[in-house]
Design an enzyme around this catalytic site. Sequence first.
Site, short mmCIF file in Angstrom:
data_model
loop_
_atom_site.label_atom_id
_atom_site.label_comp_id
_atom_site.label_asym_id
_atom_site.label_seq_id
_atom_site.Cartn_x
_atom_site.Cartn_y
_atom_site.Cartn_z
N CYS A 39 0.27 35.46 -20.49
CA CYS A 39 -0.79 34.46 -20.51
C CYS A 39 -1.39 34.19 -19.13
O CYS A 39 -2.18 34.99 -18.65
CB CYS A 39 -0.25 33.18 -21.15
N ARG A 79 -8.90 25.40 -27.58
CA ARG A 79 -7.66 26.11 -27.27
C ARG A 79 -7.25 26.95 -28.48
O ARG A 79 -7.42 26.53 -29.63
CB ARG A 79 -6.52 25.13 -26.93
N HIS A 128 3.85 33.86 -26.04
CA HIS A 128 4.89 32.99 -25.53
C HIS A 128 6.02 32.96 -26.56
O HIS A 128 5.96 33.62 -27.59
CB HIS A 128 4.36 31.55 -25.39
N1 LIG Z 1 -0.29 29.38 -21.70
C1 LIG Z 1 -0.92 29.71 -20.55
O1 LIG Z 1 -0.39 30.39 -19.66
C2 LIG Z 1 -2.32 29.18 -20.39
C3 LIG Z 1 -3.15 30.01 -19.42
C4 LIG Z 1 -4.49 29.36 -19.09
N2 LIG Z 1 -4.27 28.12 -18.35
C5 LIG Z 1 -5.26 29.10 -20.41
O2 LIG Z 1 -5.24 28.01 -20.91
O3 LIG Z 1 -5.84 30.03 -20.95
#
Ligand SMILES: NC(=O)CC[C@H](N)C(=O)O
Length: 262
Positions: A95, A129, A191
């Site tokens: 990520c 998101r 993740h």
């Molecule tokens: N889960 C993360 O590593 C998020 C990565 C980045 N901040 C995003 O929101 O895309």
Amino acid sequence: MIKTLRVAHLYPRDLNVYGDLGNVITLAKRLEWRGFRAEILPVEPGHFFDFSSVDLVFGGGGQNSAQAVNADDLLARGDELRKISADGVPMLLICGSYQLFGREFVDADGRRYPGLGIFRSSTTAGRHRMIGNIVVDSPFGQLVGFENHSGRTVLEEGQQALGTVRQGFGNNGGTGDEGAVVGNTIGTYLHGPALPKNPGLADHLLLCALHRRYGIEELEPLDDDLALRAATVAAARPQGRQTSLRPRRRRLHHLATALRRH
Ligand SMILES: NC(=O)CC[C@H](N)C(=O)O
């Protein structure tokens, strides 16, 4: 002398959301269970680090702020990381780290963070998101995990993806691809942490490193993998047939069944 792999862990304090530290623990345990040893070496911002003798690199995910804090430090290590990536040192970037190993990351306020350019990709944070469980068809089998990112990563023409999204958003929720691969350097949005759930991917990284350092050609499967695979296959069988799994394996069977329901 126990054969040892040196694992560089990028910014463990800042880039470690959603249990991504579990990936480093998985790599270490899967080495130990086979009689090898892992030396985990933290890469901290502002501190000198020599990547020339490193066997594997791991970088976890992080909030935009954590990426911003470390982006310049990572950029300063770009020549070394690009060199060892090109030399075949296996890397797994999750990520936020994955995004910074591309050409650039643009955050929600329009701030541009130049990346290492190892992946021919660019990421722009959106308002929405992308959150939820994800399933990806890949050369390392069907990968399962969890994703939570606002960044939309677009791969350039010719940049290989890690896999195809079967369920979830993946790189950007639109192109159907997930992650990126350059040689032995792998980026992904999975993740969870990713590696305990995807032993095939974990062992791919370990075998790349063991082969490069010690010429090892193969890794024997671990009992739990076989049990998990057997449990997963058993879970796929028509209900009603008694499985001969031992209690420990029966637990795995129930776990696999529960996983399949989500
Ligand atoms: N889960 C993360 O590593 C998020 C990565 C980045 N901040 C995003 O929101 O895309």
